[in-house]
Write a protein that holds these residues in place. Structure first.
Motif, PDB file in Angstrom:
ATOM      1  N   HIS A 154     -10.959   4.407  -4.730  1.00  0.00           N
ATOM      2  CA  HIS A 154     -11.457   5.156  -3.423  1.00  0.00           C
ATOM      3  C   HIS A 154     -12.946   5.250  -3.214  1.00  0.00           C
ATOM      4  O   HIS A 154     -13.607   4.576  -1.387  1.00  0.00           O
ATOM      5  N   GLN A 159       0.687  -1.581   0.233  1.00  0.00           N
ATOM      6  CA  GLN A 159      -0.440  -0.463   0.235  1.00  0.00           C
ATOM      7  C   GLN A 159       1.254   1.090   0.155  1.00  0.00           C
ATOM      8  O   GLN A 159       0.695   2.214  -0.734  1.00  0.00           O
ATOM      9  N   TYR A 173     -14.315  12.644   5.635  1.00  0.00           N
ATOM     10  CA  TYR A 173     -12.964  12.860   6.573  1.00  0.00           C
ATOM     11  C   TYR A 173     -12.025  11.945   6.310  1.00  0.00           C
ATOM     12  O   TYR A 173     -10.812  12.438   7.182  1.00  0.00           O
ATOM     13  N   HIS A 174     -11.927  10.735   5.638  1.00  0.00           N
ATOM     14  CA  HIS A 174     -10.417  10.233   5.661  1.00  0.00           C
ATOM     15  C   HIS A 174      -9.395  11.523   4.213  1.00  0.00           C
ATOM     16  O   HIS A 174      -8.361  11.109   4.643  1.00  0.00           O
ATOM     17  N   PHE A 175      -9.980  11.530   3.851  1.00  0.00           N
ATOM     18  CA  PHE A 175      -9.417  13.325   2.507  1.00  0.00           C
ATOM     19  C   PHE A 175      -8.667  13.856   3.836  1.00  0.00           C
ATOM     20  O   PHE A 175      -7.645  14.080   3.826  1.00  0.00           O
ATOM     21  N   GLN A 234      -7.982  16.465  -3.972  1.00  0.00           N
ATOM     22  CA  GLN A 234      -9.482  15.699  -3.002  1.00  0.00           C
ATOM     23  C   GLN A 234     -10.805  15.922  -3.733  1.00  0.00           C
ATOM     24  O   GLN A 234     -11.267  15.029  -3.500  1.00  0.00           O
ATOM     25  N   ALA A 264      -8.601  13.829   6.849  1.00  0.00           N
ATOM     26  CA  ALA A 264      -6.877  13.425   7.599  1.00  0.00           C
ATOM     27  C   ALA A 264      -5.730  12.768   6.720  1.00  0.00           C
ATOM     28  O   ALA A 264      -5.129  13.310   7.551  1.00  0.00           O
ATOM     29  N   PHE A 265      -6.047  12.095   5.753  1.00  0.00           N
ATOM     30  CA  PHE A 265      -4.610  12.066   4.643  1.00  0.00           C
ATOM     31  C   PHE A 265      -3.835  13.255   4.253  1.00  0.00           C
ATOM     32  O   PHE A 265      -3.323  13.083   4.806  1.00  0.00           O
ATOM     33  N   VAL A 316     -14.275   5.214   1.288  1.00  0.00           N
ATOM     34  CA  VAL A 316     -13.390   6.120   2.067  1.00  0.00           C
ATOM     35  C   VAL A 316     -14.297   7.053   2.179  1.00  0.00           C
ATOM     36  O   VAL A 316     -15.132   7.758   0.962  1.00  0.00           O
ATOM     37  N   LYS A 317     -14.047   8.509   2.566  1.00  0.00           N
ATOM     38  CA  LYS A 317     -15.420   9.484   3.120  1.00  0.00           C
ATOM     39  C   LYS A 317     -14.622  10.364   2.652  1.00  0.00           C
ATOM     40  O   LYS A 317     -13.850  10.590   3.351  1.00  0.00           O
TER      41      LYS A 317
END
Length: 89
Positions: free
Chosen positions: A36, A4, A44-46, A81, A48-49, A41-42
């Motif tokens: 994604h 990954q 909030y994941h984007f 994003q 945080a990343f 993938v939501k």
């Protein structure tokens, strides 16, 4: 996990490498956004990343990661994003 990490680095390199090739850039982003979305993938994941990416760049490049360079990366990440989320919806 190592696989990954390599995929992530390849994707970042592809995105940066396609910055001056609008159609290729768009194609990469749309394809990745759709993938994604399938993985769940939501937004909030984007977020945080993105924070982790900028933090990692700051740690890696220290003083060479100037405020201008940081802003450029943040602008790029925001654009990526947004396009990925749009493609995945």
């Amino acid at each position: 996990m190592e696989r990954q990490q390599l995929k992530l680095m390849d994707m970042i390199a592809a995105i940066v490498g396609a910055l001056d090739k609008r159609e290729l850039f768009q194609s990469i982003i749309v394809h990745t956004g759709r993938q994604h979305a399938q993985f769940g993938v939501k937004p909030y994941h984007f977020a945080a990343f993105g924070e982790a990416l900028i933090w990692g760049l700051e740690q890696q490049f220290a003083a060479a990661f100037t405020p201008e360079l940081k802003q450029a990366w943040m602008t790029l990440y925001d654009a990526v994003q947004n396009e990925m989320m749009r493609a995945g919806s």
